[in-house]
Scaffold this motif. Sequence first.
Motif, PDB file in Angstrom:
ATOM      1  N   ARG A  31      16.097 -21.179 -47.840  1.00  0.00           N
ATOM      2  CA  ARG A  31      14.871 -20.691 -47.582  1.00  0.00           C
ATOM      3  C   ARG A  31      13.757 -20.614 -48.528  1.00  0.00           C
ATOM      4  O   ARG A  31      12.627 -21.086 -48.506  1.00  0.00           O
ATOM      5  N   PHE A  32      14.309 -20.213 -49.732  1.00  0.00           N
ATOM      6  CA  PHE A  32      13.355 -20.187 -50.894  1.00  0.00           C
ATOM      7  C   PHE A  32      13.002 -21.537 -51.463  1.00  0.00           C
ATOM      8  O   PHE A  32      11.715 -21.678 -51.513  1.00  0.00           O
TER       9      PHE A  32
ATOM     10  N   ASP B 218       5.110 -27.420 -60.654  1.00  0.00           N
ATOM     11  CA  ASP B 218       4.865 -28.594 -59.787  1.00  0.00           C
ATOM     12  C   ASP B 218       5.717 -28.667 -58.562  1.00  0.00           C
ATOM     13  O   ASP B 218       5.804 -29.620 -57.813  1.00  0.00           O
ATOM     14  N   GLY B 219       6.468 -27.472 -58.546  1.00  0.00           N
ATOM     15  CA  GLY B 219       7.624 -27.381 -57.363  1.00  0.00           C
ATOM     16  C   GLY B 219       8.770 -28.204 -57.519  1.00  0.00           C
ATOM     17  O   GLY B 219       9.651 -28.467 -56.594  1.00  0.00           O
TER      18      GLY B 219
ATOM     19  N   ALA C   1       8.614 -25.958 -51.086  1.00  0.00           N
ATOM     20  CA  ALA C   1       8.440 -27.316 -50.934  1.00  0.00           C
ATOM     21  C   ALA C   1       7.230 -27.300 -50.011  1.00  0.00           C
ATOM     22  O   ALA C   1       6.477 -28.184 -50.003  1.00  0.00           O
ATOM     23  N   GLN C   2       7.016 -26.517 -49.001  1.00  0.00           N
ATOM     24  CA  GLN C   2       6.162 -26.752 -48.025  1.00  0.00           C
ATOM     25  C   GLN C   2       4.704 -25.904 -48.455  1.00  0.00           C
ATOM     26  O   GLN C   2       3.554 -26.235 -47.928  1.00  0.00           O
ATOM     27  N   SER C   3       4.745 -25.279 -49.436  1.00  0.00           N
ATOM     28  CA  SER C   3       3.351 -24.552 -49.857  1.00  0.00           C
ATOM     29  C   SER C   3       3.021 -24.673 -51.307  1.00  0.00           C
ATOM     30  O   SER C   3       3.729 -24.301 -52.406  1.00  0.00           O
ATOM     31  N   PRO C   4       1.894 -25.648 -51.556  1.00  0.00           N
ATOM     32  CA  PRO C   4       1.726 -26.220 -52.820  1.00  0.00           C
ATOM     33  C   PRO C   4       1.128 -25.061 -53.717  1.00  0.00           C
ATOM     34  O   PRO C   4       1.406 -24.988 -54.908  1.00  0.00           O
TER      35      PRO C   4
ATOM     36  N   GLY D 126       5.109 -26.724 -42.579  1.00  0.00           N
ATOM     37  CA  GLY D 126       4.821 -28.082 -42.400  1.00  0.00           C
ATOM     38  C   GLY D 126       3.312 -28.157 -42.909  1.00  0.00           C
ATOM     39  O   GLY D 126       2.970 -27.992 -44.008  1.00  0.00           O
ATOM     40  N   ASP D 127       2.389 -28.543 -42.006  1.00  0.00           N
ATOM     41  CA  ASP D 127       1.143 -28.775 -42.607  1.00  0.00           C
ATOM     42  C   ASP D 127      -0.100 -27.659 -42.230  1.00  0.00           C
ATOM     43  O   ASP D 127      -1.347 -27.573 -42.438  1.00  0.00           O
ATOM     44  N   SER D 128       0.699 -26.646 -41.773  1.00  0.00           N
ATOM     45  CA  SER D 128      -0.032 -25.586 -41.174  1.00  0.00           C
ATOM     46  C   SER D 128       0.069 -24.291 -41.974  1.00  0.00           C
ATOM     47  O   SER D 128       1.157 -24.003 -42.290  1.00  0.00           O
ATOM     48  N   PRO D 129      -1.158 -23.424 -42.115  1.00  0.00           N
ATOM     49  CA  PRO D 129      -0.632 -22.039 -42.861  1.00  0.00           C
ATOM     50  C   PRO D 129      -0.004 -21.138 -41.880  1.00  0.00           C
ATOM     51  O   PRO D 129       0.143 -21.378 -40.757  1.00  0.00           O
ATOM     52  N   MET D 130       0.853 -20.264 -42.347  1.00  0.00           N
ATOM     53  CA  MET D 130       1.673 -19.383 -41.660  1.00  0.00           C
ATOM     54  C   MET D 130       0.863 -18.608 -40.673  1.00  0.00           C
ATOM     55  O   MET D 130      -0.335 -17.891 -41.349  1.00  0.00           O
TER      56      MET D 130
END
Length: 535
Positions: free
Chosen positions: A111-112, A130-131, A117-120, A41-45
């Motif tokens: 999963r990949f 650019d993902g 998608a979640q990690s710029p 989401g918006d949080s680091p792992m």
Amino acid sequence: MMSSTDLSPRYEQLLSQLRIEQSRRNPNDPLLWSRAHRRFGDSPMEIPPALCDIYQDTHPFVVVQKPAQVGITELNLNLALWCASTNQGGRGNVLYLMPTQENADRLSQRRFLQAFAQSPELAKLLPSGDGSMRPAQRIQMRSVGPGVIYLAGSEETSQYAGIDADLVILDEYDQMNEDVLANALPRLRSSKLNRLRVTSTPTIPELGINGLIGRSDERHYELPCESCGRWLEPQFPQNVDFDCERVVCDCSGPLDPLGPGRWVARRPEIKDVRGYQLNRLVLPCPPLRDMRLAAAGTLGTKQEQFWRQELGIPFITANARLSAADLDSCRRGGPPPIALVDRRWVQRKPSAIVMGVDVGQNHFWVVIRLFYDGRSYLLFAEKVHGEWEAIDSLCDRFKVEFCVVDAEPEVRGAKQFQDRRESNPYVLRCDYRNAGTEHKWDWNEGKIHAVRTLSLDEMFDSFRQQRSLLPMESCELGGGAYYEHMQALVRTTELDRFGQQVPAYRHTRADDFAHAENYIMLVATHLGQWNGWWT
């Protein structure tokens, strides 16, 4: 002045930048890399302390026995991405094996892609930068930075043969074919990094991941108790306070899974394999209430599923294998040689004498049984050295009427033996099939295409019903090998090529006598029932 709501995104941004900088300074540390490049989401792992040492372990051979859903697949995925993106070993090639190709494709597509998608920062490492995944990549091969991740099923060696890897990951090893590890190891021979990671939820003792743990230094994670100062690995349910829903010490003091812990090796003298036994109770927020309900059967969870999936401990049901007690219950004297007919004692005539031969290298595992009055009596069970002429001699000595031999690996010798004996005894060659609901008899070729699980079920059932009898000294047959072989096969489940759970037998040690017995039972359940001497 910034509000608390403004501070949180700013803090997250600064933390992310700090982690990226740390990772750039230490590109060989997969833990730092994962914290810098992975987001949910918006949080680091955030990685639990118990997993940090596994991330940073540089040992060439690491195995992890684990419960289900504790972050190990995510760990494997991160190691693969780290190895490829940082060009580990000078190539960054990763071979990621799963039980089936369908499993591997699903991991690649879900999963990949979700990780990108979640990690710029991670998306920048893709070919398009650019993902967007442009240009399109093959599902079984993901380019990440300078490296490549190959995702394959383990059903056939051809799916991953020819791939030179720096990191090999076997995910859910217990659902794979028995020869996968031996076939995957050569993929690392040309690597400067040379790392193998094998992880799985266990199935049965001594098999698969549990067998590897048994050959490792076997590390267990311990937590400190602030109340009494003791270090311990919490156990279920002894160290669970269900009223407060927390993990506790033996002194009832709370244990903190987010605090400092330590991995302790039970066999530190073993250096070749590094083994981790992961315990769900040392991780944050274990589902204690659900575990309690599952253990009690309230959720409909089978006992074996609870031990394997929740506790990460191998388990077999009481009837999953023949036990020594099952075999002991079949011990009798020899077959009754005489009978009273018209007030005279006369020799009994057996219904049939059948031989089963499991073929080894320069030796044979031979079992011979006499069938009479709805039961079979063991006449001979020995490891026989020499060539096929030794089997000829046994056929003549015991007046064998039917003989079933292993169609492989001695294909030519088995066929020559079959042709030479003609119909004295009647010889059939047997090979196993993993699927099907009935055995196929090819009389023109003289072969039995036996459904492996079905045939072993029938053979074991004959012992449990005490119809396949043993002599009193049977525990000493073959120097004790007969009893060991008969207890080696364990009934469990594995994934078929469609990813569905199907019953199967796996062996934990040598099982040759069991297959020789099985060949005999194939004759009994077909020809014996047809001719009335086995019902």
